[in-house]
Every structure is written in C-alpha cells, then in structure tokens.
Design an enzyme around this catalytic site. Structure first.
Site, short mmCIF file in Angstrom:
data_model
loop_
_atom_site.label_atom_id
_atom_site.label_comp_id
_atom_site.label_asym_id
_atom_site.label_seq_id
_atom_site.Cartn_x
_atom_site.Cartn_y
_atom_site.Cartn_z
N ILE A 158 0.84 -1.20 0.00
CA ILE A 158 0.00 0.00 0.00
C ILE A 158 0.88 1.26 0.00
CG2 ILE A 158 -1.80 1.28 1.24
CD1 ILE A 158 -2.85 -1.45 2.26
N ARG A 236 -3.02 1.35 11.29
CA ARG A 236 -3.66 0.86 12.50
C ARG A 236 -3.54 1.92 13.58
NH1 ARG A 236 -6.00 -2.22 9.78
NH2 ARG A 236 -6.03 -4.50 9.87
N GLU A 265 -10.78 2.44 18.90
CA GLU A 265 -11.61 2.51 17.71
C GLU A 265 -12.94 1.83 18.03
OE1 GLU A 265 -9.25 1.87 14.15
OE2 GLU A 265 -10.95 0.88 13.27
N HIS A 284 -12.64 3.88 9.60
CA HIS A 284 -11.93 2.70 9.08
C HIS A 284 -12.54 2.22 7.76
CE1 HIS A 284 -9.25 -0.84 10.53
NE2 HIS A 284 -9.37 -0.90 9.22
C1 8YV Z 1 -10.62 -3.98 6.49
C2 8YV Z 1 -8.18 -3.39 6.85
O1 8YV Z 1 -11.71 -3.29 6.03
O2 8YV Z 1 -7.41 -4.95 5.28
C3 8YV Z 1 -7.22 -4.40 6.35
O3 8YV Z 1 -6.22 -4.66 7.06
O4 8YV Z 1 -7.93 -2.72 7.80
C4 8YV Z 1 -9.46 -3.14 6.13
O5 8YV Z 1 -9.29 -3.31 4.77
C5 8YV Z 1 -10.81 -4.22 7.94
O6 8YV Z 1 -9.86 -5.13 8.36
C6 8YV Z 1 -12.22 -4.68 8.20
O7 8YV Z 1 -12.30 -6.05 8.53
#
Ligand code: 8YV
Length: 325
Positions: A158, A236, A265, A284
C-alpha cells in the site's frame, strides 16, 4: 459431522451461499461486533472462522472452538487481531486478503493527504456552520501537494501504491522501512524515522501493527515533525499514541492529521480529538468500496473452502507452521 463455519459479521450473501453449500454456516448478523462471551460460545466445534478486525482471536477463542478448528480467515490484509503464534502451535491456518485492496486503500490515503493538506473537512464544517460570510484571501490557507515532501513509513504494497500517486502529483517521496523494499520507485530511503519525520511535509503510515510498531509515533516523534506538517494514518490506530497526537494538534506542534484508524476505535463520544478542528476522523473505510469489499469477501471464503477440501488457504500467513499430514 458436517463442517461448521462461523462468520462473525454480516457479509455478502453470494459468498455466504458458497460457504453454505459446503458447511453449516453461522452468520452473526446483529450490527454490533460479537461480545467476548458471544464469540467464545459461537466458535464451539467450528472448523473455520471468517474473522473481522473487531474480533480478538486469541488462544482462548481457539481453545473454545476445540480441536475441529483448522482455519481462521481474516477479512482484510492486516491480521493483528489474530494470535498467529497460538494458531501455528495448534496447527490452525491463518488466511488474509492481500493485494486485492492495495489500490483502493492507496486511492483513499492519497485522498486524505490532499484533503488534509487543503483543509477540506474543516472548510466544509465552516460553511455548514454558516460562518462563510465573505471571501477572505488569508482564510483557510492550506499546504500544496505539488512540490511538498511526503514521508512514507512502510514502503510495502500500500505504501508503494501511495508513493506512485504522490510522485505523479509532483511530490518528492522519501520512505523509512526496516527492510530494503524490492522496488523503491527511485525514492530516497531516510536514514532513520526521525530524519523522515523532520524532513516531511506530509507523513503517511503504512506499516503493520506489531509489538515493534505499537506507539511508534509518540510525543517525541510528533515534536520532531515540522509545525506545518500533516500526519495521515490509514494503517492501525495503536501505531500512534492518541494522547500525544491530541496534544500535538492542540498545541500546534503539527498542523493537522487525517485518521481512518484510531486507538481506541471507535473514538468514544466526548473524546478531546472530536473537539479539534484540525483533525479529520473517519470510520476505518480505506478498503470500503463495493468492488473491493466483494473481492475481500470472496478471497476470505476461498481461504476457508480450500481448508474444507484439505488444502492450505491460497493466502496463508503461517503456512510454514502447518502440518496436516
Ligand atoms: C478492512 C483493513 O476493512 O485490510 C485491512 O487490514 O484494515 C481493512 O481493509 C478491515 O480489516 C475490516 O475487517
């Protein structure tokens, strides 16, 4: 006995049908995440768990499931809510959904960089409050995207996709990584986190949450940043010390922040962050597009169905520890 799969939140029905065709499938559909007690009760005798960020899947949950549990499939790329060491000890495969959300999360992060730099959410609130009475050439001045320096902490999937967008928009990009990335896109590696923080106009966090990155950005790090700088967190929440950030935003140690993730959160009602104008708070949603969430759901089901057929999940984070022979 038929295999049993627990899905801890509501999900796309076509994917639930795929599970139902091969296993007894229990979907916890009420809007709020399962309480600890509900989770411990619902996992009993499951072969698979379709897990979400809101579920803490630790040794107690695995033991409550019993010896039938073979796969925990996370709906997401990050799996810090799962105790992978405990899963490996119990020969339980852990799956996730890498790749499929990279570009979507990067689009969203770059939107936050632009939005925070140009103070969009603050300006929107200003108009809604009826405070925009006349044009003022010195009001709501922001920070240019083009020509600014972006510091990326964690040039992984990412982080690199964000770097590509930034480079295309005329930013200079530097990064800080523990390991040398396979392709750094020609960006300069900062010698230390402090160097990156001191030099960057924008800092964007893209590292996973691990014991090493917990509280990585605290009071000392925020003081190292420039007073016009912007912090963006779509990784995070606990990577940033929330109290230290609140203080840095209040005192003007940094100009603003845009947070898709927080610690805790959700941010509780009445939290001091909610009273600050120079922070954007989002629920989120970096991966929350129809197309991407559908693909994530499909990949999570693929990870579970593979195990029901006796194979490892196609995306397995602890495959080297699994021995079902
Ligand atoms: C998710 C995320 O939407 O992929 C991840 O690590 O944080 C998000 O894409 C999240 O985990 C919801 O379950």
């Amino acid at each position: 006995m038929a295999a049993k799969v627990l899905v801890t939140r509501r999900q796309f029905e076509d994917q639930m049908d795929r599970l139902r065709s091969e296993a007894e499938t229990i979907v916890l559909t009420r809007p709020a995440p399962a309480t600890r007690e509900e989770l411990l009760h619902a996992v009993k005798d499951c072969t698979g768990i379709f897990a979400h960020i809101t579920d803490r899947i630790d040794a107690d949950v695995m033991d409550a499931a019993g010896s039938s549990l073979r796969v925990i499939a996370e709906f997401g790329v990050g799996y810090d809510n799962i105790d992978t060491a405990a899963a490996s000890e119990r020969n339980i495969a852990v799956g996730n959904t890498p790749g499929v959300l990279t570009e979507t999360a990067a689009d969203f992060t770059f939107a936050l960089i632009q939005s925070a730099g140009r103070r969009l959410t603050e300006s929107d609130r200003f108009v809604r409050r009826g405070e925009w009475k006349w044009f003022d050439p010195l009001d709501l001045l922001g920070l240019d995207i083009n020509g600014s320096k972006l510091g990326i902490v964690g040039l992984g999937r990412i982080g690199s996709a964000v770097a590509r967008r930034a480079l295309a928009s005329g930013m200079e990009v530097i990064y800080f990584n523990r390991n040398q990335p396979a392709d750094d896109l020609g960006c300069r590696r900062a010698g230390s986190l402090d160097e990156l923080l001191a030099e960057s106009d924008f800092v964007s966090l893209h590292c996973p949450l691990t014991p090493e990155t917990y509280g990585l950005i605290g009071s000392a790090q925020l003081k190292t940043m420039q007073s016009h700088a912007v912090l963006v967190n779509t990784a995070r929440g606990p990577i940033v010390d929330t109290d230290a950030l609140t203080e840095a935003l209040r005192s003007g140690a940094i100009a603003s922040a845009a947070l898709d993730v927080t610690d805790p959160e959700p941010i509780p009602a009445g939290h001091p962050l909610l009273r600050l104008e120079n922070v954007t708070l989002l629920p989120h949603i970096a991966s929350a597009t129809v197309g991407t969430r559908k693909k994530m759901s499909q990949m999570t089901v693929d990870n579970i169905l593979a195990v029901l057929r006796g194979e490892l999940p196609p995306n397995c984070v602890n495959s080297e520890h699994i021995n079902w022979s």
